[in-house]
Design an enzyme around this catalytic site. Structure first.
Site, short mmCIF file in Angstrom:
data_model
loop_
_atom_site.label_atom_id
_atom_site.label_comp_id
_atom_site.label_asym_id
_atom_site.label_seq_id
_atom_site.Cartn_x
_atom_site.Cartn_y
_atom_site.Cartn_z
N LYS A 99 -21.89 35.93 -8.79
CA LYS A 99 -21.35 36.43 -7.50
C LYS A 99 -20.48 35.40 -6.81
O LYS A 99 -20.62 35.11 -5.61
CB LYS A 99 -22.49 36.88 -6.59
CG LYS A 99 -23.29 38.06 -7.18
CD LYS A 99 -24.29 38.62 -6.19
CE LYS A 99 -25.04 39.81 -6.73
NZ LYS A 99 -26.00 39.49 -7.81
N ARG A 100 -19.54 34.85 -7.52
CA ARG A 100 -18.64 33.85 -6.96
C ARG A 100 -17.48 34.51 -6.23
O ARG A 100 -17.10 35.63 -6.51
CB ARG A 100 -18.08 32.95 -8.07
CG ARG A 100 -19.11 32.13 -8.80
CD ARG A 100 -19.75 31.10 -7.89
NE ARG A 100 -20.47 30.10 -8.65
CZ ARG A 100 -21.76 29.85 -8.54
NH1 ARG A 100 -22.51 30.53 -7.71
NH2 ARG A 100 -22.34 28.90 -9.27
#
Ligand SMILES: O=c1ccn([C@@H]2O[C@H](COP(=O)(O)O)[C@@H](O)[C@H]2O)c(=O)[nH]1
Length: 292
Positions: A99-100
């Site tokens: 989830k960057r």
């Protein structure tokens, strides 16, 4: 880089062979304990290796959650590397749940870390957050396209807190990305409506949303997957060729504040006026402030 097969067809082939299941690896302390393993890097290593052995070659995709490896520091990250390598060796697709989301060179570095062919942490696909703007994801989208990897962009998550941001509406300036066709059915006919084909081609959107499902759930996530994978290989996929559905080309971003309780406050010229958070059901009943 050139001849890498795109991720979409690879996932579709894996699903055709093994079915649509994507197995998550989430080795939190409770789970390690339930397996009779210590909450340590040794326990993590044992758990992850067992998962690779059990699921490698058996399912379409495995999704390790990076945080559960990172919590053990560099040794945990080494276990993650080994897990990704084990899945690769088994011919099973990996979706690294990280989830960057960041801007510029930082996003480029994240892309290099997970999507570059030479990176020890490379996965077949990653999860990213579009909170800094869909366009900020371009380094990841471009590298994924070049290396035949995938990028799953968060849109609606299953946690209840997400709605405050994910369902916030704008006051006529750039809106959060919408599912193709979702909002337009609910709005008066005076609202400009992009042609469906143009909208989906311009946005590079490849998700499909089942209609009439106002709230996100985990089940929903897997449906999105299925919808995405059933697209023809020629369909444009998330490469940032334009604004997301519902966002006018050339519309300017601006600042806005979402007040506690959902009141709207503009913060200056051109400010994007987020108003209240709402769930899908309330949204359908409430008057649309952009039409008043
Ligand atoms: O919307 C969501 C919700 C969760 N995740 C990730 O999935 C697993 C756990 O999911 P559960 O619903 O608790 O089984 C964990 O890795 C979450 O980070 C997600 O990707 N999107």
């Amino acid at each position: 880089m050139g001849a890498a097969q795109p991720f979409g067809p690879r996932l579709a082939a894996a699903m055709a062979e093994h079915g649509p299941l994507c197995v998550g690896i989430d080795p939190h302390a409770g789970l390690l304990g339930a397996w009779g393993l210590p909450d340590s890097v040794e326990g993590l290593e044992r758990f992850a290796a067992t998962c690779v052995e059990a699921f490698g070659g058996q399912v379409a995709c495995v999704k390790p959650q990076s945080a559960f490896f990172e919590r053990f520091g560099s040794r945990g990250v080494a276990v993650l590397e080994a897990t990704l390598a084990g899945l690769r060796d088994a011919g099973t697709l990996s979706l690294l749940d990280v989830k960057r989301g960041d801007i510029g060179s930082t996003m480029g570095a994240y892309a290099d870390a997970y999507l570059d062919e030479a990176s020890p942490l490379r996965a077949d696909a990653i999860t990213v957050s579009p909170y800094l703007g869909y366009g900020s994801l371009r380094p990841a989208l471009d590298l994924a396209a070049a290396t035949g990897r995938g990028v799953f962009v968060l849109t609606l998550t299953s946690n209840p807190e997400g709605a405050a941001v994910q369902h916030a509406r704008s006051g006529g300036l750039p809106e959060p990305a919408r599912w193709p066709g979702e909002s337009w059915r609910e709005r008066p006919s005076t609202t400009p409506r992009p042609a469906p084909a143009a909208s989906s081609a311009a946005s590079g959107s490849s998700w499909g949303r089942p209609s009439g499902r106002p709230c996100p759930t985990s089940t929903w996530t897997s449906r999105r997957w299925a919808a995405r994978c059933s697209l023809p290989a020629s369909a444009p996929r998330g490469h940032g060729r334009g604004p997301p559905p519902g966002v006018r080309p050339g519309a300017r971003p601006g600042a806005g504040v979402l007040e506690p309780g959902g009141a709207r406050r503009r913060t200056g010229r051109g400010g994007a006026a987020l108003d209240r958070p709402c769930d899908g059901r309330r949204r359908a009943q409430e008057p649309d402030p952009t039409q008043q």
